[in-house]
Design a protein around this motif. Structure first.
Motif, PDB file in Angstrom:
ATOM      1  N   UNK A   1      26.645   3.287  38.612  1.00 37.38           N
ATOM      2  CA  UNK A   1      26.352   4.618  38.141  1.00 37.38           C
ATOM      3  C   UNK A   1      27.578   5.627  38.139  1.00 37.38           C
ATOM      4  N   UNK A   2      28.392   4.898  39.165  1.00 37.41           N
ATOM      5  CA  UNK A   2      29.801   5.668  39.170  1.00 37.41           C
ATOM      6  C   UNK A   2      30.531   5.582  37.819  1.00 37.41           C
ATOM      7  N   UNK A   3      30.300   4.365  37.148  1.00 34.67           N
ATOM      8  CA  UNK A   3      31.148   3.993  35.986  1.00 34.67           C
ATOM      9  C   UNK A   3      30.657   4.755  34.909  1.00 34.67           C
ATOM     10  N   UNK A   4      29.441   5.214  34.801  1.00 34.91           N
ATOM     11  CA  UNK A   4      28.515   5.967  33.835  1.00 34.91           C
ATOM     12  C   UNK A   4      29.230   7.534  33.752  1.00 34.91           C
ATOM     13  N   UNK A   5      29.417   7.951  35.318  1.00 35.53           N
ATOM     14  CA  UNK A   5      29.883   8.935  35.400  1.00 35.53           C
ATOM     15  C   UNK A   5      31.445   9.249  35.014  1.00 35.53           C
ATOM     16  N   UNK A   6      32.262   8.156  35.585  1.00 33.55           N
ATOM     17  CA  UNK A   6      33.485   8.420  35.012  1.00 33.55           C
ATOM     18  C   UNK A   6      33.598   8.321  33.558  1.00 33.55           C
ATOM     19  N   UNK A   7      32.946   7.451  32.984  1.00 29.72           N
ATOM     20  CA  UNK A   7      32.773   7.536  31.313  1.00 29.72           C
ATOM     21  C   UNK A   7      32.635   8.749  30.698  1.00 29.72           C
ATOM     22  N   UNK A   8      31.731   9.388  31.441  1.00 27.40           N
ATOM     23  CA  UNK A   8      31.518  10.834  30.805  1.00 27.40           C
ATOM     24  C   UNK A   8      32.741  11.525  30.876  1.00 27.40           C
ATOM     25  N   UNK A   9      33.429  11.621  32.382  1.00 27.22           N
ATOM     26  CA  UNK A   9      34.610  12.384  32.324  1.00 27.22           C
ATOM     27  C   UNK A   9      35.812  12.008  31.349  1.00 27.22           C
ATOM     28  N   UNK A  10      35.905  10.740  31.100  1.00 31.81           N
ATOM     29  CA  UNK A  10      36.763  10.233  30.206  1.00 31.81           C
ATOM     30  C   UNK A  10      36.377  10.986  28.954  1.00 31.81           C
ATOM     31  N   UNK A  11      35.255  10.913  28.299  1.00 30.69           N
ATOM     32  CA  UNK A  11      35.013  11.454  27.016  1.00 30.69           C
ATOM     33  C   UNK A  11      35.433  12.660  26.953  1.00 30.69           C
ATOM     34  N   UNK A  12      35.097  13.519  27.964  1.00 29.95           N
ATOM     35  CA  UNK A  12      35.374  14.987  28.011  1.00 29.95           C
ATOM     36  C   UNK A  12      36.947  14.968  27.759  1.00 29.95           C
ATOM     37  N   UNK A  13      37.794  13.958  28.566  1.00 33.86           N
ATOM     38  CA  UNK A  13      39.232  14.029  28.422  1.00 33.86           C
ATOM     39  C   UNK A  13      39.740  13.786  27.177  1.00 33.86           C
ATOM     40  N   UNK A  14      39.237  12.727  26.487  1.00 28.91           N
ATOM     41  CA  UNK A  14      39.624  12.370  25.075  1.00 28.91           C
ATOM     42  C   UNK A  14      39.471  13.557  24.240  1.00 28.91           C
TER      43      UNK A  14
ATOM     44  N   UNK B   1      39.688  16.622  24.810  1.00 29.81           N
ATOM     45  CA  UNK B   1      40.748  17.612  25.091  1.00 29.81           C
ATOM     46  C   UNK B   1      42.208  17.038  24.767  1.00 29.81           C
ATOM     47  N   UNK B   2      42.112  15.795  24.843  1.00 33.50           N
ATOM     48  CA  UNK B   2      43.569  15.232  24.388  1.00 33.50           C
ATOM     49  C   UNK B   2      43.829  15.116  23.257  1.00 33.50           C
ATOM     50  N   UNK B   3      42.759  14.984  22.349  1.00 35.57           N
ATOM     51  CA  UNK B   3      42.841  15.381  20.692  1.00 35.57           C
ATOM     52  C   UNK B   3      43.400  16.695  20.358  1.00 35.57           C
ATOM     53  N   UNK B   4      42.998  17.686  21.251  1.00 39.84           N
ATOM     54  CA  UNK B   4      43.569  19.119  20.640  1.00 39.84           C
ATOM     55  C   UNK B   4      45.293  18.973  21.426  1.00 39.84           C
TER      56      UNK B   4
END
Length: 820
Positions: A250-263, A265-268
């Motif tokens: 479950x923690x990994x799923x949460x971290x994946x969501x955070x990572x996608x959000x970071x991606x 923002x990083x593209x910008x």
């Protein structure tokens, strides 16, 4: 569902861990049993070797603790010697029969004990069996396997599942676990696991209780460790771990969501940095283009400069008009300065492009220092500077390193010191310190720290300018030094070369008083012999050169030159053309011996490394000849190995002298004057050569010009050919005719590295004669690798060298064919 999957995965994991643990228990048990068998076998071997030692050897088996019986059993099964074991029946132990068939064995008899047995030979036949039998109550205590801290059950069994050693924990050895419901139900599965591994484990529910069964083979044939352990002892935290795995997932799923959000923002942010990246790429492209441009321009400029220097050398040799000689000397000085600058630019480009390589070879310390002194001595003299040489006499005479780059570093530092010093002195100090070697590490190579220091009384360097000192294209104190030539490349190149050799460079300076540059390099020692007094060695060298300046003729003199390379023979003849000496030649030691027996010579020159018969062997056989008109004839060794240990070896062998290859005219003439009888030598006075006036400059223009500066240092080649361009052209033709690509390829493919070494040695010396310095250096590296047995280096670099050598041959063919 997910939890069930994790539970199954966890069960599989635990089974593997139990199997690994069983393997560990089996290994420990096997070592104890094997040690016991080896001990018994050692005693049986001693008895077999000498039956008279029967009783003393058996006495070593006595047990003061009473844990076992021992004795000797005859073929009829009777005990012929025992230590209180008369009541033991040998038929109870199947191992006795096996030992009578030549096998060391372990066997167990329930209620009696565990027996170790080994055969005793009389000649080639087995006469007895030696045994040691541990009592029933001692077996488990001494050999029992403690599994899982006594909470598991483990036994040692033979191939028929008969128990050899019981478990120290009998609480689990019940019919429930080892009857039809227990072990028999999983035995086949465990045995199948042994087909792919030396251990296996599985779990089984026995009336509501989970158990893990395990098996592991011992190194002893047919013996295996089997056992069982309750699940609670090895997997008590199964439920907790399953919960933890789900929580982590479950923690990994949460971290994946955070990572996608970071991606997102990083593209910008990446779009914003795109322009900066483009500018960086443009800068790198510009830097690469600069390096390519500098390399190409350096090569293009070297072509006419080498031509100018070659023609100017001819003018200096032929012309006697003082004014014109001054002009020619000025041209030579300016040309060498320009060529040095171009070489610096080319080296910087090589380093930046990653093409610069460090090529260590054995080199003479005196030769390097002597060359560096001569390079800067005239410039120092012209500025009324005192050039001091503070060279330690304890320096080893030969070291192993990159001779070319070390010479370049010293020359750069000396040139820089002379350039920025207007009065006073420049001092070159060189010394070494021995590096202690740890013999425990298996490396006995002798090494030293080499220190090179250049001190001047020049203008000095400001403190604030120190950090800029080793940058490229930077000149310090530009306003004050505007009249001093240079581009600011020398020290930058020097530092990069020192870094590539794994060394360090430092500077101490007082503005207005002078500077001291110090270089520290690590070098291997090739010859421990101390260098000695540098000044004395230098004077000896100068005397040899001065002697060669006095030209002579000796038309009645007869010499023999032996060398397997036709080009070297032609060089010899060319260098002695003006002396009118009669020259005979041979291409190996065997041919030379025939000539030596039939004709008397005034001097014999004998090459060292030749096929059929080398120079050393030929010299030894020459001394043993019955009819030999050359018993007292001086014999001079020709060698490319001119370091001190090799020189001493030649002199100890009985040679009159030696000459380093490639042969230089002044050394050859001095050697001949040393050994030829005075009544054969007619000295030519300078007046005679005045007929060669400056009109000979016209001949220079008519001489062939070969544009081969990409591959050849024509100035070096001309120097070895008396600065005679026609002779140099002949040497180029001869070099192509005597090319050795097929021989080199054949010896490499056959793995004949001795003849490979001889062939590459030949290529080395002839390449330097024509100025092919790069081919010379690479050939020298291959020769040294063969000599030291470093065949991996030869195999890695053979093809690269062959391509380089072929390219040189093709280049010379094309360049010379264009001359018509």
């Amino acid at each position: 569902m997910l939890r069930v999957k994790f539970s199954n995965l966890f069960d599989n994991y635990v089974e593997k861990q139990v199997a690994y643990q069983a393997e560990s228990y089996a290994a420990a048990a096997g070592e104890r049993l094997d040690l016991e068998l080896k001990s018994l076998a050692g005693i049986s071997s001693g008895i077999s070797a000498n039956m008279s030692h029967f009783e003393p050897m058996l006495a070593t088996l006595e047990d003061p603790n009473g844990n076992y019986y021992y004795g000797v059993i005859a073929l009829n099964g009777k005990i012929v010697y025992s230590g209180d074991t008369t009541h033991i029946d040998a038929s109870h132990f199947k191992g006795v029969s096996e030992s009578f068939h030549g096998v060391k064995s372990i066997s167990y008899s329930k209620g009696i004990g565990l027996m170790f047995s080994a055969p005793v030979y009389s000649g080639k036949n087995i006469k007895y069996v030696l045994f040691r039998m541990y009592k029933e109550d001692a077996v488990v205590r001494i050999f029992g396997v403690q599994s899982y801290g006594g909470r598991g059950y483990a036994t040692l069994r033979d191939a028929r599942d008969s128990i050899i050693i019981k478990s120290s924990n009998d609480s689990l050895g019940t019919d429930l676990l080892w009857g039809e419901e227990g072990f028999l139900a999983v035995r086949d599965k465990l045995r199948a696991g042994l087909n792919v591994s030396i251990s296996a484990a599985t779990h089984l529910d026995v009336r509501g209780v989970e158990y893990y069964y395990f098996i592991a083979e011992l190194k002893l044939p047919g013996v295996a460790l089997t056992g069982v352990v309750p699940e609670r002892e090895v997997a008590s935290e199964k439920d907790d771990i399953s919960f933890l795995i789900i929580w982590v997932f479950g923690l990994l799923i949460f971290m994946f969501t955070i990572a996608m959000l970071y991606v997102v923002l990083s593209e910008k942010k990446a779009r914003e940095n795109k322009e900066l990246l483009r500018e960086k790429e443009n800068a790198e492209s510009a830097s690469k283009a600069k390096s390519i441009f500098l390399a190409n321009m350096s090569h293009e400029i070297r072509t006419p400069i080498n031509g100018i220097l070659g023609m100017d050398s001819m003018l200096l040799k032929e012309c006697k008009d003082e004014n014109l000689r001054d002009y020619a000397l000025n041209i030579q000085s300016a040309g060498q300065t320009l060529l040095s600058l171009i070489n610096d630019i080319l080296d910087i480009s090589k380093i930046e492009s990653g093409k610069m390589e460090i090529l260590p070879v054995t080199y003479s310390v005196f030769t390097v220092l002597n060359d560096c002194y001569n390079m800067v001595a005239i410039r120092a003299h012209d500025k009324n500077l005192e050039l001091k040489m503070d060279i330690s006499p304890d320096i080893p005479s030969a070291l192993f390193g990159d001779e070319v780059r070390i010479r370049q570093v010293v020359n750069n530092l000396l040139s820089n010191a002379v350039k920025y010093t207007n009065e006073g002195s420049v001092t070159l100090s060189v010394w070494t310190e021995k590096i202690d070697v740890d013999p425990m590490q298996g490396d006995n190579t002798s090494r030293v720290d080499l220190f090179i220091q250049v001190k001047d009384t020049g203008i000095g360097i400001r403190e604030r300018d120190r950090e800029k000192l080793f940058r490229d294209f930077v000149r310090l104190d530009e306003k004050r030094n505007r009249n001093i030539e240079g581009t600011g490349l020398g020290l930058n190149l020097t530092k990069q070369l020192v870094d590539m050799m794994g060394g360090f460079i430092s500077v101490d300076s007082v503005y207005g008083e002078g500077s001291t540059f110090k270089v520290h390099l690590k070098q291997q020692v090739s010859d421990e012999t101390p260098l000695g007094d540098f000044e004395k060695l230098y004077k000896q060298h100068v005397n040899v050169v001065d002697a060669a300046h006095e030209r002579f003729e000796a038309p009645e003199a007869k010499i023999l030159v032996v060398d397997d390379v036709q080009m070297n023979l032609k060089v010899f003849a060319g260098l002695l053309k003006d002396t009118k000496i009669q020259i005979d030649t041979a291409i190996n030691g065997a041919d030379a011996l025939e000539l030596i027996q039939s004709k008397r010579y005034d001097v014999i020159f004998l090459d060292h490394m030749m096929p059929v018969m080398d120079g050393i062997e030929a010299f030894r056989r020459m001394k043993k000849l019955e009819k030999n008109p050359n018993v007292i004839t001086p014999v001079v060794m020709l060698t490319a190995n001119a370091v001190s240990d090799a020189r001493n070896g030649y002199m100890d062998e009985g040679f009159s002298d030696y000459m380093a290859k490639p042969i230089r005219e002044e050394v050859l003439l001095a050697t001949l004057k040393k050994f030829l009888s005075k009544d054969l030598v007619k000295v030519l006075h300078e007046e005679k050569s005045e007929e060669k006036n400056c009109d000979s400059a016209e001949a220079v223009d008519a001489m062939p010009q070969v544009d081969l500066s990409e591959m050849l240092d024509t100035a070096t080649g001309l120097a070895y050919c008396m600065n005679d361009k026609k002779f140099y052209k002949e040497m180029l033709d001869e070099y192509v005719k005597s090319e050795k690509t097929s021989e080199l390829k054949e010896y490499f493919e056959k793995g004949d590295f001795e003849y490979y070494r001889i062939t590459v040695h030949s290529i080395k010396s002839t390449s330097l004669t024509i100025g092919a310095v790069k081919v010379y250096e690479d050939a020298k590296a291959l020769e040294m690798a063969c000599k030291e047995g470093n065949l991996d280096f030869v195999k890695q670099n053979h093809e690269l060298f062959m391509e380089e050598y072929r390219s040189l041959i093709r280049g010379i063919q094309v360049g010379c064919s264009n001359l018509g």
